[in-house]
Scaffold this motif. Structure first.
Motif, PDB file in Angstrom:
ATOM      1  N   PRO A 135      21.845 -11.718  14.245  1.00  0.00           N
ATOM      2  CA  PRO A 135      20.601 -11.395  14.941  1.00  0.00           C
ATOM      3  C   PRO A 135      20.402  -9.918  14.628  1.00  0.00           C
ATOM      4  N   LEU A 136      21.373  -9.203  15.173  1.00  0.00           N
ATOM      5  CA  LEU A 136      22.331  -7.881  15.057  1.00  0.00           C
ATOM      6  C   LEU A 136      21.628  -7.493  13.940  1.00  0.00           C
ATOM      7  N   ARG A 137      21.528  -7.962  12.160  1.00  0.00           N
ATOM      8  CA  ARG A 137      21.053  -7.469  11.092  1.00  0.00           C
ATOM      9  C   ARG A 137      19.376  -7.785  11.942  1.00  0.00           C
ATOM     10  N   ILE A 138      18.517  -8.284  12.733  1.00  0.00           N
ATOM     11  CA  ILE A 138      17.108  -8.615  12.361  1.00  0.00           C
ATOM     12  C   ILE A 138      16.659  -6.831  13.336  1.00  0.00           C
ATOM     13  N   LEU A 139      17.758  -7.036  14.451  1.00  0.00           N
ATOM     14  CA  LEU A 139      17.825  -5.855  15.302  1.00  0.00           C
ATOM     15  C   LEU A 139      18.187  -4.302  14.683  1.00  0.00           C
ATOM     16  N   VAL A 140      18.866  -4.469  13.859  1.00  0.00           N
ATOM     17  CA  VAL A 140      18.884  -3.129  12.934  1.00  0.00           C
ATOM     18  C   VAL A 140      17.822  -3.364  11.682  1.00  0.00           C
ATOM     19  N   ALA A 141      17.364  -4.091  11.369  1.00  0.00           N
ATOM     20  CA  ALA A 141      16.072  -4.116  10.519  1.00  0.00           C
ATOM     21  C   ALA A 141      15.006  -3.894  11.267  1.00  0.00           C
ATOM     22  N   LEU A 142      14.771  -3.718  12.641  1.00  0.00           N
ATOM     23  CA  LEU A 142      13.578  -3.490  13.549  1.00  0.00           C
ATOM     24  C   LEU A 142      14.299  -2.034  13.912  1.00  0.00           C
ATOM     25  N   ALA A 143      14.965  -1.416  13.802  1.00  0.00           N
ATOM     26  CA  ALA A 143      15.314   0.056  14.131  1.00  0.00           C
ATOM     27  C   ALA A 143      14.480   0.967  13.858  1.00  0.00           C
ATOM     28  N   PRO A 144      14.531   0.998  12.487  1.00  0.00           N
ATOM     29  CA  PRO A 144      13.868   1.924  11.599  1.00  0.00           C
ATOM     30  C   PRO A 144      11.549   2.153  12.246  1.00  0.00           C
ATOM     31  N   VAL A 145      11.813   0.770  12.437  1.00  0.00           N
ATOM     32  CA  VAL A 145      10.623   0.770  12.986  1.00  0.00           C
ATOM     33  C   VAL A 145      10.188   0.841  13.719  1.00  0.00           C
ATOM     34  N   ALA A 146      11.212   1.202  15.081  1.00  0.00           N
ATOM     35  CA  ALA A 146      11.091   2.046  16.261  1.00  0.00           C
ATOM     36  C   ALA A 146      11.362   3.228  16.125  1.00  0.00           C
ATOM     37  N   TYR A 186      10.362   4.787  13.128  1.00  0.00           N
ATOM     38  CA  TYR A 186       8.739   4.545  13.052  1.00  0.00           C
ATOM     39  C   TYR A 186       7.372   5.319  13.299  1.00  0.00           C
ATOM     40  N   LEU A 187       7.430   4.457  14.698  1.00  0.00           N
ATOM     41  CA  LEU A 187       6.810   4.357  16.076  1.00  0.00           C
ATOM     42  C   LEU A 187       6.811   5.182  16.968  1.00  0.00           C
ATOM     43  N   LEU A 188       7.626   5.945  16.813  1.00  0.00           N
ATOM     44  CA  LEU A 188       8.351   6.823  18.816  1.00  0.00           C
ATOM     45  C   LEU A 188       8.206   7.973  18.265  1.00  0.00           C
ATOM     46  N   PHE A 189       8.769   8.495  16.423  1.00  0.00           N
ATOM     47  CA  PHE A 189       9.058   9.681  16.215  1.00  0.00           C
ATOM     48  C   PHE A 189       8.531  10.927  15.601  1.00  0.00           C
ATOM     49  N   ALA A 200      12.642  10.411   5.156  1.00  0.00           N
ATOM     50  CA  ALA A 200      11.519  10.560   5.072  1.00  0.00           C
ATOM     51  C   ALA A 200      10.992  10.696   6.464  1.00  0.00           C
ATOM     52  N   LEU A 201      11.007   9.767   7.364  1.00  0.00           N
ATOM     53  CA  LEU A 201      10.695   8.934   8.225  1.00  0.00           C
ATOM     54  C   LEU A 201      11.490  10.342   9.998  1.00  0.00           C
ATOM     55  N   LEU A 202      12.027  11.102   9.215  1.00  0.00           N
ATOM     56  CA  LEU A 202      13.074  11.909  10.628  1.00  0.00           C
ATOM     57  C   LEU A 202      12.441  13.181  10.629  1.00  0.00           C
ATOM     58  N   ASN A 203      11.047  13.693   9.965  1.00  0.00           N
ATOM     59  CA  ASN A 203       9.867  14.627   9.801  1.00  0.00           C
ATOM     60  C   ASN A 203       9.491  15.110  10.695  1.00  0.00           C
ATOM     61  N   MET A 204      10.302  14.820  11.846  1.00  0.00           N
ATOM     62  CA  MET A 204      10.142  15.286  13.414  1.00  0.00           C
ATOM     63  C   MET A 204       9.663  17.829  13.103  1.00  0.00           C
ATOM     64  N   PRO A 259       0.926  -1.386  -0.160  1.00  0.00           N
ATOM     65  CA  PRO A 259      -0.236  -0.039  -0.463  1.00  0.00           C
ATOM     66  C   PRO A 259       1.097   1.292   0.050  1.00  0.00           C
ATOM     67  N   ARG A 260       0.300   2.037  -0.569  1.00  0.00           N
ATOM     68  CA  ARG A 260       1.274   3.098  -0.753  1.00  0.00           C
ATOM     69  C   ARG A 260       0.458   4.668   0.800  1.00  0.00           C
ATOM     70  N   ARG A 261      -0.913   4.004   0.780  1.00  0.00           N
ATOM     71  CA  ARG A 261      -0.967   5.041   1.958  1.00  0.00           C
ATOM     72  C   ARG A 261      -0.533   4.108   3.383  1.00  0.00           C
ATOM     73  N   GLN A 262      -0.334   4.938   4.637  1.00  0.00           N
ATOM     74  CA  GLN A 262      -0.535   4.262   6.131  1.00  0.00           C
ATOM     75  C   GLN A 262      -1.207   2.888   6.116  1.00  0.00           C
ATOM     76  N   MET A 263      -0.253   1.600   6.602  1.00  0.00           N
ATOM     77  CA  MET A 263      -1.403   0.175   6.542  1.00  0.00           C
ATOM     78  C   MET A 263      -2.096   0.674   8.142  1.00  0.00           C
ATOM     79  N   ARG A 264      -2.929  -0.032   7.710  1.00  0.00           N
ATOM     80  CA  ARG A 264      -4.125  -0.259   9.454  1.00  0.00           C
ATOM     81  C   ARG A 264      -2.684  -1.251   9.928  1.00  0.00           C
ATOM     82  N   PRO A 265      -3.538  -1.073  11.493  1.00  0.00           N
ATOM     83  CA  PRO A 265      -2.858  -2.410  12.090  1.00  0.00           C
ATOM     84  C   PRO A 265      -3.160  -4.090  11.813  1.00  0.00           C
ATOM     85  N   LEU A 266      -4.438  -4.225  11.521  1.00  0.00           N
ATOM     86  CA  LEU A 266      -4.288  -5.820  11.093  1.00  0.00           C
ATOM     87  C   LEU A 266      -3.852  -5.921   9.621  1.00  0.00           C
TER      88      LEU A 266
END
Length: 186
Positions: free
Chosen positions: A77-88, A90-93, A143-147, A27-34
């Motif tokens: 496992p560090l690769r997974i954490l690095v991939a999850l960092a942008p998600v965090a 996005y969700l936090l800031f 794009a995510l650093l839009n604060m 999707p090209r819009r914000q995904m819904r939680p589902l």
């Protein structure tokens, strides 16, 4: 149609490029939680379906790759954490209401990238598919650093650059063929 042509050309270099077709329907819009939960469930199902994936890859490549050590090699496992960092990030800031259509697409690719690496935790071969989502992360981060708070944006930018630099150093310093680092121009 041009996107299909690019995927076709890329598949001439490696068959895994066909996996990039999934990005077309992102999707090209914000995904819904589902939608996010369904992607997570899909990643967890794939994480537990390596035998089925191995059979599919064996059929496509017409060789026995599923029994090889590369197919069953656990990724760092560090690769997974690095991939999850942008998600965090996005969700936090991120101010999600201010994201453009392109920004929302990049945020969704960022989710997909993290989920691909979660699904690939026990298979370096499956982790190869993350190259098609990982290239978008460099474009997604600005794009995510839009604060609006410029100091917070500068601090988070510094954290991202230092974090990725540290990850790069850890990854390359542990590889005998990459350490010591030598430029290809030397």
């Amino acid at each position: 149609m041009p996107y299909l042509g690019v995927v076709f050309l890329a598949s001439l270099f490696h068959v895994s490029a066909w996996g990039a077709l999934a990005l077309y329907w992102l999707p090209r819009r914000q995904m819904r939680p589902l939608q996010t939960v369904l992607l997570l469930v899909g990643a967890l199902v794939l994480l537990n379906a390596y035998s089925l994936l191995g059979e599919v890859f064996n059929t496509v490549k017409e060789s026995d790759i599923s029994g090889g050590s590369y197919f069953e090699e656990q990724i760092n496992p560090l690769r997974i954490l690095v991939a999850l960092a942008p998600v965090a990030l996005y969700l936090l800031f991120t101010q999600r209401e201010k994201l453009s259509e392109a920004g929302s697409f990049y945020a969704n690719v960022m989710y997909l990238h993290a989920l691909v690496l979660i699904a690939a935790f026990n298979s370096a071969y499956v982790a190869r598919f993350s190259i098609y989502t990982g290239v978008y992360i460099a474009v997604a981060l600005p794009a995510l650093l839009n604060m609006e708070n410029r100091k917070l944006r500068a601090l988070l930018t510094l954290v991202v650059v230092v974090g990725y630099g540290g990850f790069w150093y850890l990854e390359t310093s542990g590889q005998s063929d990459l350490n010591p680092y030598r430029s290809v121009f030397e």
